[in-house]
Design an enzyme around this catalytic site. Structure first.
Site, PDB file in Angstrom:
ATOM      1  N   GLU A 112     -12.405 -14.247  48.073  1.00 23.48           N
ATOM      2  CA  GLU A 112     -13.257 -14.779  49.265  1.00 23.48           C
ATOM      3  C   GLU A 112     -12.540 -15.999  49.914  1.00 23.48           C
ATOM      4  O   GLU A 112     -13.024 -17.042  49.934  1.00 23.48           O
ATOM      5  CB  GLU A 112     -14.486 -15.181  48.753  1.00 23.48           C
ATOM      6  CG  GLU A 112     -15.357 -14.322  48.231  1.00 23.48           C
ATOM      7  CD  GLU A 112     -16.746 -14.634  47.332  1.00 23.48           C
ATOM      8  OE1 GLU A 112     -16.923 -15.639  47.171  1.00 23.48           O
ATOM      9  OE2 GLU A 112     -17.489 -13.414  46.905  1.00 23.48           O
TER      10      GLU A 112
ATOM     11  N   GLU B 208     -17.069  -7.084  43.983  1.00 23.02           N
ATOM     12  CA  GLU B 208     -17.846  -7.783  43.207  1.00 23.02           C
ATOM     13  C   GLU B 208     -19.206  -7.839  43.566  1.00 23.02           C
ATOM     14  O   GLU B 208     -19.609  -7.581  44.756  1.00 23.02           O
ATOM     15  CB  GLU B 208     -17.217  -9.343  43.632  1.00 23.02           C
ATOM     16  CG  GLU B 208     -17.854 -10.482  42.741  1.00 23.02           C
ATOM     17  CD  GLU B 208     -17.274 -11.851  43.040  1.00 23.02           C
ATOM     18  OE1 GLU B 208     -16.223 -12.021  42.859  1.00 23.02           O
ATOM     19  OE2 GLU B 208     -18.308 -12.749  43.178  1.00 23.02           O
TER      20      GLU B 208
ATOM     21  N   CYS C 101     -23.523  -9.343  42.263  1.00 17.66           N
ATOM     22  CA  CYS C 101     -24.302  -9.833  41.172  1.00 17.66           C
ATOM     23  C   CYS C 101     -25.592 -10.090  41.949  1.00 17.66           C
ATOM     24  O   CYS C 101     -25.877 -10.457  43.024  1.00 17.66           O
ATOM     25  CB  CYS C 101     -23.735 -11.169  40.373  1.00 17.66           C
ATOM     26  SG  CYS C 101     -23.792 -12.358  41.511  1.00 17.66           S
TER      27      CYS C 101
ATOM     28  N   ASN D 282     -22.966   2.138  49.378  1.00 18.70           N
ATOM     29  CA  ASN D 282     -21.545   2.069  49.381  1.00 18.70           C
ATOM     30  C   ASN D 282     -21.151   3.340  49.215  1.00 18.70           C
ATOM     31  O   ASN D 282     -20.088   3.941  50.065  1.00 18.70           O
ATOM     32  CB  ASN D 282     -21.188   1.249  48.249  1.00 18.70           C
ATOM     33  CG  ASN D 282     -20.928  -0.262  48.661  1.00 18.70           C
ATOM     34  OD1 ASN D 282     -20.141  -0.795  49.477  1.00 18.70           O
ATOM     35  ND2 ASN D 282     -22.006  -1.049  48.219  1.00 18.70           N
TER      36      ASN D 282
END
Ligand SMILES: *[C@@H]1O[C@H](CO)[C@@H](O)[C@H](O)[C@H]1NC(C)=O
Ligand SMILES: *[C@@H]1O[C@H](CO)[C@@H](O)[C@H](O)[C@H]1NC(C)=O
Ligand SMILES: *[C@@H]1O[C@H](CO)[C@@H](O)[C@H](O)[C@H]1NC(C)=O
Ligand SMILES: *[C@@H]1O[C@H](CO)[C@@H](O)[C@H](O)[C@H]1NC(C)=O
Length: 507
Positions: free
Chosen positions: A248, A351, A353, A384
């Site tokens: 990021e 990633e 969460c 996705n």
């Protein structure tokens, strides 16, 4: 052969290892499967099928755990309420894998469990009777999911001779990565590495978090630091498949309170094309997959404009990493922005969460047993995979009951929550929802066309072992009856309310 030997032979042929069922516990926000040092649920064995046979695995809101049943396809009969694969001619992306991240927090939580419970936890993720993760993300140094800010060279040293792995690597990462490698055996297991912060002396501000960028004079040295990391892990016999270009990079520009290193798009281009790219390609790690972006969908527009249009940069890249933090506000069509370069780059979800708005006080970090959080995973993975993403990587493998430890109070949720006090851990709906993909959509599977006129959401893959894997997601509160039609044959299924199912079928 004597009768007894014949009987033994027959029983061996038909012996299917009995799976452990979920030890279901109802809690305030839903339910979990409880594991401890003597008991943990397992996934029933994947059977070898004859042509026309199927095996169905089901997990529902009411019944967590993978429940297996088998059956046979017969002639198709109806056109109403069907899920149909009419041919295998149109193919889409090939799956690379699924997995989670070996953060310090994950290792700290594993280490606090009794040894036998630790084994059961790792087997749940990586073992043959677990969900068989095929990928892992490994932080290069600390992240916010550490108990302190640190790097591998905290004191200024431009030779990097004092570069050294830290206690966190030795105690909390390497032992569990090695166990995962052992559990995977000869099955594919791909690790990729990501850095959060550079040593403070290489940064424009004296801080791991908030604002901070790489000083101009250290671009080359920062690439050497990556090589040192791969060397150090190699000495531990741990090899990597890939590396991302920076976690990021926007965070250090806008001042987010997470270990970071900010790069503007032009700076990132320079770092990839003049430093990281050439250094990796001219090293003994030249085959590493270099994965750029590594941040949320929302920044793909800038990445598309500034990076994917730059052929020098793209020449060094293999893939585009995408995080889930804007997926509920940015529609999946944005993923097409990652497919515009001259070179064909894979798209990997790197990633994810639940609970990340906890730091803003907007949601609880952990919501033990939440089916909705399991559904959020399933929905995102569907979205996705429908848009040509080749794999999906979860964030922390395990967190504690508060969603930590995290040294900057950025606690979140995880598919497995460890309760060290009780010596047990909880497999949440997220674990099972994601497991229906990681377990059955094995690396090398190719997505194929499937249609439905029911309320089910469906995805289909042709696996390298010739089986088809259909994921059937029932989002409704009521069961859905559907005739599953594959290449002219069919079976009638009642798909339970609020459930995720995988049907394995050998045409
Ligand atoms: C572990 O869980 C099983 C199943 O619930 C239970 O029978 C057993 O007593 C537990 N063991 C420990 C050490 O808590
Ligand atoms: C790495 O593997 C080699 C060969 O199997 C072995 O001799 C060595 O002890 C291993 N090193 C570590 C740190 O595990
Ligand atoms: C590649 O690495 C070698 C030593 O490993 C070095 O001598 C050479 O200058 C490097 N080439 C480039 C283009 O960086
Ligand atoms: C963790 O275990 C302790 C001891 O059994 C128990 O009191 C506590 O409620 C558990 N925490 C959660 C979140 O289940």
């Amino acid at each position: 052969m004597r009768i007894r030997e014949i009987l033994l032979l027959i029983s061996a042929l038909y012996a299917v290892e009995a799976a452990n069922e979920c030890d279901l516990r109802s809690v305030e926000d839903g339910s979990v499967c409880v594991c401890n040092s003597t008991y943990c649920d397992t996934v029933p064995e994947v059977l070898s099928l004859s042509s026309g046979e199927y095996q169905l695995y089901t997990t529902s809101k009411d019944k967590l755990g993978f429940y297996s049943s088998t059956g046979k396809f017969v002639e198709a009969t109806t056109t109403a309420n069907t899920v149909t694969i009419s041919d295998l001619d149109t193919t889409y992306q090939e799956i690379i894998g699924f997995g989670g991240a070996f953060t310090d927090a994950a290792g700290i939580n594993i280490a606090l469990l009794p040894a036998d419970a630790q084994d059961k936890l790792l087997e749940s993720y990586f073992g043959k009777d677990g969900v068989q993760y095929s990928m892992g993300r490994v932080p290069i140094g600390g992240t916010d999911f550490s108990t302190r800010g640190y790097t591998y060279c905290d004191t200024q040293d431009e030779t990097l001779e004092s570069f050294a792995l830290q206690e966190e690597d030795i105690k909390y990462k390497i032992p569990y990565i090695k166990k995962a490698i052992d559990l995977k055996g000869t099955d594919p297991f791909k690790l990729f590495a990501t850095a959060w912060s550079a040593p403070l002396w290489m940064k424009t501000t004296d801080s791991y978090t908030r604002f901070g960028q790489l000083k101009d004079e250290y671009y080359g040295l920062w690439a050497e630091y990556y090589i040192k990391f791969f060397d150090s892990y190699k000495q531990e016999n741990i090899s990597f498949w890939g590396v991302t270009t920076q976690n990021e990079p926007i965070n250090g520009i806008i001042g987010i309170n997470i270990n970071n290193l900010g790069f503007l798009p032009n700076q990132m281009n320079k770092w990839i094309s003049a430093n990281l790219g050439p250094r990796v390609r001219n090293s003994s790690y030249s085959d590493l997959k270099i994965i750029a972006h590594d941040e949320a969908r929302i920044t793909l527009l800038f990445f598309n404009l500034f990076t994917l249009s730059n052929d020098d940069v793209v020449g060094y890249l293999d893939g585009v990493g995408i995080h889930w933090y804007s997926d509920t506000v940015i529609p999946p069509i944005a993923l097409s922005l990652a497919s515009t370069s001259k070179k064909d780059l894979f798209k990997l979800s790197t990633e994810a969460c639940n609970g990340f708005l906890h730091a803003q006080g907007l949601e609880p970090a952990v919501q033990i047993g939440s089916w909705d959080r399991g559904v959020a995973y399933i929905k995102d993975i569907f979205e996705n995979l429908e848009n040509d993403v080749v794999g999906w990587i979860d964030w922390n493998l395990v967190l504690d009951t508060e969603g930590g430890p995290n040294w900057v109070d950025n606690n979140v949720d995880a598919p497995i929550i460890a309760n060290a006090t009780a010596g047990e851990f909880y497999k949440q709906p997220m674990f099972y929802g994601f497991g229906h993909f990681s377990k059955f959509v094995i690396p090398g599977s190719v997505r194929v066309d499937v249609t439905t006129n029911t309320d089910l959401k469906v995805l289909a893959f042709l696996r390298p072992d010739e089986k088809l894997a259909l994921i059937l997601w029932n989002r409704e509160d009521a069961a859905v009856t559907a005739e599953i039609q594959i290449l002219g044959l069919a079976t009638l299924l009642e798909v339970p309310a609020s459930s995720i199912n995988t049907l394995l079928y050998l045409p």
